[in-house]
Write a protein that holds these residues in place. Structure first.
Motif, PDB file in Angstrom:
ATOM      1  N   THR A 158      46.730  25.713  -7.233  1.00  0.00           N
ATOM      2  CA  THR A 158      46.270  25.371  -5.880  1.00  0.00           C
ATOM      3  C   THR A 158      45.608  24.001  -5.862  1.00  0.00           C
ATOM      4  O   THR A 158      45.877  23.171  -4.985  1.00  0.00           O
ATOM      5  CB  THR A 158      45.293  26.443  -5.370  1.00  0.00           C
ATOM      6  N   ILE A 159      44.757  23.740  -6.848  1.00  0.00           N
ATOM      7  CA  ILE A 159      44.071  22.445  -6.930  1.00  0.00           C
ATOM      8  C   ILE A 159      45.076  21.325  -7.186  1.00  0.00           C
ATOM      9  O   ILE A 159      44.994  20.241  -6.587  1.00  0.00           O
ATOM     10  CB  ILE A 159      42.987  22.490  -8.028  1.00  0.00           C
ATOM     11  N   ASP A 160      46.044  21.578  -8.065  1.00  0.00           N
ATOM     12  CA  ASP A 160      47.066  20.552  -8.343  1.00  0.00           C
ATOM     13  C   ASP A 160      47.872  20.237  -7.082  1.00  0.00           C
ATOM     14  O   ASP A 160      48.228  19.068  -6.834  1.00  0.00           O
ATOM     15  CB  ASP A 160      47.999  21.020  -9.455  1.00  0.00           C
ATOM     16  N   ARG A 161      48.148  21.261  -6.305  1.00  0.00           N
ATOM     17  CA  ARG A 161      48.916  21.032  -5.076  1.00  0.00           C
ATOM     18  C   ARG A 161      48.109  20.199  -4.075  1.00  0.00           C
ATOM     19  O   ARG A 161      48.644  19.291  -3.431  1.00  0.00           O
ATOM     20  CB  ARG A 161      49.304  22.370  -4.457  1.00  0.00           C
ATOM     21  N   ALA A 162      46.806  20.510  -3.968  1.00  0.00           N
ATOM     22  CA  ALA A 162      45.943  19.733  -3.064  1.00  0.00           C
ATOM     23  C   ALA A 162      45.805  18.291  -3.554  1.00  0.00           C
ATOM     24  O   ALA A 162      45.798  17.351  -2.748  1.00  0.00           O
ATOM     25  CB  ALA A 162      44.576  20.394  -2.955  1.00  0.00           C
ATOM     26  N   LYS A 163      45.706  18.123  -4.867  1.00  0.00           N
ATOM     27  CA  LYS A 163      45.657  16.756  -5.411  1.00  0.00           C
ATOM     28  C   LYS A 163      46.920  15.989  -5.038  1.00  0.00           C
ATOM     29  O   LYS A 163      46.860  14.806  -4.683  1.00  0.00           O
ATOM     30  CB  LYS A 163      45.505  16.800  -6.936  1.00  0.00           C
ATOM     31  N   GLY A 164      48.045  16.654  -5.115  1.00  0.00           N
ATOM     32  CA  GLY A 164      49.306  16.006  -4.779  1.00  0.00           C
ATOM     33  C   GLY A 164      49.345  15.547  -3.335  1.00  0.00           C
ATOM     34  O   GLY A 164      49.867  14.461  -3.030  1.00  0.00           O
ATOM     35  N   ILE A 165      48.764  16.365  -2.451  1.00  0.00           N
ATOM     36  CA  ILE A 165      48.711  15.982  -1.035  1.00  0.00           C
ATOM     37  C   ILE A 165      47.867  14.727  -0.847  1.00  0.00           C
ATOM     38  O   ILE A 165      48.260  13.785  -0.132  1.00  0.00           O
ATOM     39  CB  ILE A 165      48.156  17.153  -0.191  1.00  0.00           C
ATOM     40  N   LEU A 166      46.709  14.709  -1.506  1.00  0.00           N
ATOM     41  CA  LEU A 166      45.829  13.533  -1.400  1.00  0.00           C
ATOM     42  C   LEU A 166      46.493  12.293  -1.993  1.00  0.00           C
ATOM     43  O   LEU A 166      46.406  11.191  -1.426  1.00  0.00           O
ATOM     44  CB  LEU A 166      44.502  13.814  -2.108  1.00  0.00           C
ATOM     45  N   MET A 167      47.124  12.454  -3.128  1.00  0.00           N
ATOM     46  CA  MET A 167      47.770  11.319  -3.794  1.00  0.00           C
ATOM     47  C   MET A 167      48.889  10.740  -2.916  1.00  0.00           C
ATOM     48  O   MET A 167      49.063   9.522  -2.841  1.00  0.00           O
ATOM     49  CB  MET A 167      48.332  11.770  -5.145  1.00  0.00           C
ATOM     50  N   GLN A 168      49.612  11.625  -2.257  1.00  0.00           N
ATOM     51  CA  GLN A 168      50.728  11.176  -1.437  1.00  0.00           C
ATOM     52  C   GLN A 168      50.267  10.546  -0.123  1.00  0.00           C
ATOM     53  O   GLN A 168      50.768   9.492   0.287  1.00  0.00           O
ATOM     54  CB  GLN A 168      51.654  12.355  -1.142  1.00  0.00           C
ATOM     55  N   GLN A 197      42.521  24.935  -0.997  1.00  0.00           N
ATOM     56  CA  GLN A 197      43.324  25.816  -0.147  1.00  0.00           C
ATOM     57  C   GLN A 197      43.215  25.408   1.321  1.00  0.00           C
ATOM     58  O   GLN A 197      44.211  25.441   2.051  1.00  0.00           O
ATOM     59  CB  GLN A 197      42.876  27.271  -0.333  1.00  0.00           C
ATOM     60  N   ARG A 198      42.010  25.025   1.752  1.00  0.00           N
ATOM     61  CA  ARG A 198      41.852  24.573   3.142  1.00  0.00           C
ATOM     62  C   ARG A 198      42.689  23.320   3.405  1.00  0.00           C
ATOM     63  O   ARG A 198      43.304  23.178   4.469  1.00  0.00           O
ATOM     64  CB  ARG A 198      40.375  24.274   3.421  1.00  0.00           C
ATOM     65  N   MET A 199      42.726  22.427   2.409  1.00  0.00           N
ATOM     66  CA  MET A 199      43.496  21.198   2.568  1.00  0.00           C
ATOM     67  C   MET A 199      44.991  21.505   2.646  1.00  0.00           C
ATOM     68  O   MET A 199      45.730  20.908   3.444  1.00  0.00           O
ATOM     69  CB  MET A 199      43.205  20.268   1.387  1.00  0.00           C
ATOM     70  N   ILE A 200      45.435  22.440   1.855  1.00  0.00           N
ATOM     71  CA  ILE A 200      46.848  22.862   1.880  1.00  0.00           C
ATOM     72  C   ILE A 200      47.183  23.481   3.232  1.00  0.00           C
ATOM     73  O   ILE A 200      48.224  23.187   3.829  1.00  0.00           O
ATOM     74  CB  ILE A 200      47.142  23.832   0.723  1.00  0.00           C
ATOM     75  N   ASP A 201      46.295  24.362   3.713  1.00  0.00           N
ATOM     76  CA  ASP A 201      46.533  25.017   5.004  1.00  0.00           C
ATOM     77  C   ASP A 201      46.608  23.982   6.121  1.00  0.00           C
ATOM     78  O   ASP A 201      47.462  24.081   7.008  1.00  0.00           O
ATOM     79  CB  ASP A 201      45.404  26.020   5.283  1.00  0.00           C
ATOM     80  N   ALA A 202      45.704  22.997   6.082  1.00  0.00           N
ATOM     81  CA  ALA A 202      45.704  21.956   7.125  1.00  0.00           C
ATOM     82  C   ALA A 202      46.982  21.127   7.058  1.00  0.00           C
ATOM     83  O   ALA A 202      47.575  20.797   8.088  1.00  0.00           O
ATOM     84  CB  ALA A 202      44.473  21.076   6.955  1.00  0.00           C
ATOM     85  N   ALA A 203      47.414  20.806   5.843  1.00  0.00           N
ATOM     86  CA  ALA A 203      48.630  19.998   5.676  1.00  0.00           C
ATOM     87  C   ALA A 203      49.846  20.752   6.188  1.00  0.00           C
ATOM     88  O   ALA A 203      50.739  20.169   6.824  1.00  0.00           O
ATOM     89  CB  ALA A 203      48.803  19.635   4.203  1.00  0.00           C
ATOM     90  N   GLU A 204      49.891  22.060   5.929  1.00  0.00           N
ATOM     91  CA  GLU A 204      51.027  22.859   6.409  1.00  0.00           C
ATOM     92  C   GLU A 204      51.005  22.984   7.926  1.00  0.00           C
ATOM     93  O   GLU A 204      52.046  22.992   8.584  1.00  0.00           O
ATOM     94  CB  GLU A 204      50.987  24.243   5.761  1.00  0.00           C
ATOM     95  N   LEU A 205      49.784  23.062   8.492  1.00  0.00           N
ATOM     96  CA  LEU A 205      49.663  23.179   9.943  1.00  0.00           C
ATOM     97  C   LEU A 205      50.104  21.904  10.652  1.00  0.00           C
ATOM     98  O   LEU A 205      50.774  21.935  11.696  1.00  0.00           O
ATOM     99  CB  LEU A 205      48.216  23.492  10.312  1.00  0.00           C
ATOM    100  N   LEU A 206      49.741  20.772  10.063  1.00  0.00           N
ATOM    101  CA  LEU A 206      50.061  19.478  10.668  1.00  0.00           C
ATOM    102  C   LEU A 206      51.475  19.009  10.323  1.00  0.00           C
ATOM    103  O   LEU A 206      51.992  18.066  10.915  1.00  0.00           O
ATOM    104  CB  LEU A 206      49.052  18.413  10.221  1.00  0.00           C
ATOM    105  N   GLY A 207      52.038  19.654   9.328  1.00  0.00           N
ATOM    106  CA  GLY A 207      53.404  19.282   8.920  1.00  0.00           C
ATOM    107  C   GLY A 207      53.395  18.023   8.107  1.00  0.00           C
ATOM    108  O   GLY A 207      54.383  17.298   8.078  1.00  0.00           O
TER     109      GLY A 207
END
Length: 207
Positions: A158-168, A197-207
């Protein structure tokens, strides 16, 4: 240890016995088992039949250990007990005269800590139950360790996925993304995986 150990004994229903003599033998066997437990200073909180109400009764009594006294047809008695303890595992010890041991592996997998064939003697009860409790506690410890390892792996993903979102999305390095997550978690007083997890949820919500 023995004084505080609460035990429920599951016994055959004498009304289901084919013959009166067989029913009397079952009752005598059950009495012998209970007397052996009491002489060993165990707390027998109830003696119950293996019926459809077993789950409810065990849930009410909260025993530390369950003894199944299955003179014969051990498989049928075990099925009731396993179903009744599925929601909350408890150590199970089975005493039986049933020579058919082909289902022992399934019984052990279902939570039976000791499977004793033709071994119901008062002097053996205490060491059998002590070994069964020790084995159950060891298995529970291993289960907890395995679950912790699974949870840690899930959190890392989960943390790695959130890091990936921030990096991108913010052009951060991996270390910068990790530090960002850690700072947010510290500022809000929550675990890093919760922020991730909150960051992942927000990213999925915003697309």
């Amino acid at each position: 240890m023995t004084q505080s150990l609460r035990i429920v004994v599951i016994v055959p229903d004498p009304l289901l016995a084919d013959e009166q003599e067989h029913a009397e033998q079952q009752l005598e066997r059950s009495r012998s088992l209970r007397m052996g437990l009491l002489e060993a200073q165990y707390d027998v909180v109830a003696t119950l039949p293996a019926d459809v109400f077993l789950h409810e009764r065990i849930a009410q009594l909260h025993p530390d250990l369950i003894i199944v006294d299955a003179e014969s047809e051990a498989r049928d008695a075990l099925e009731h007990v396993v179903m009744a303890t599925r929601g909350e595992r408890r150590p199970i010890v089975l005493f039986t005269n049933d020579p058919d041991t082909t289902h022992v592996p399934d019984a052990v997998a279902a939570g039976v800590c000791a499977y004793i064939v033709e071994g119901l003697s008062p002097q053996r009860i205490r060491p059998i139950l002590q070994v069964a409790m020790a084995r159950f506690q060891h298995e529970q410890s291993l289960r907890a360790e395995l679950q912790n390892a699974r949870d840690e792996l899930k959190d890392r993903k989960t943390i790695d996925r959130a890091k990936g979102i921030l990096m991108q999305r913010q052009a951060l390095s991996e270390k910068e993304a990790y530090d960002r997550l850690r700072k947010l978690a510290m500022d809000k007083g929550v675990k890093m995986v919760q922020i991730a997890q909150r960051m992942i949820d927000a990213a999925e919500l915003l697309g």
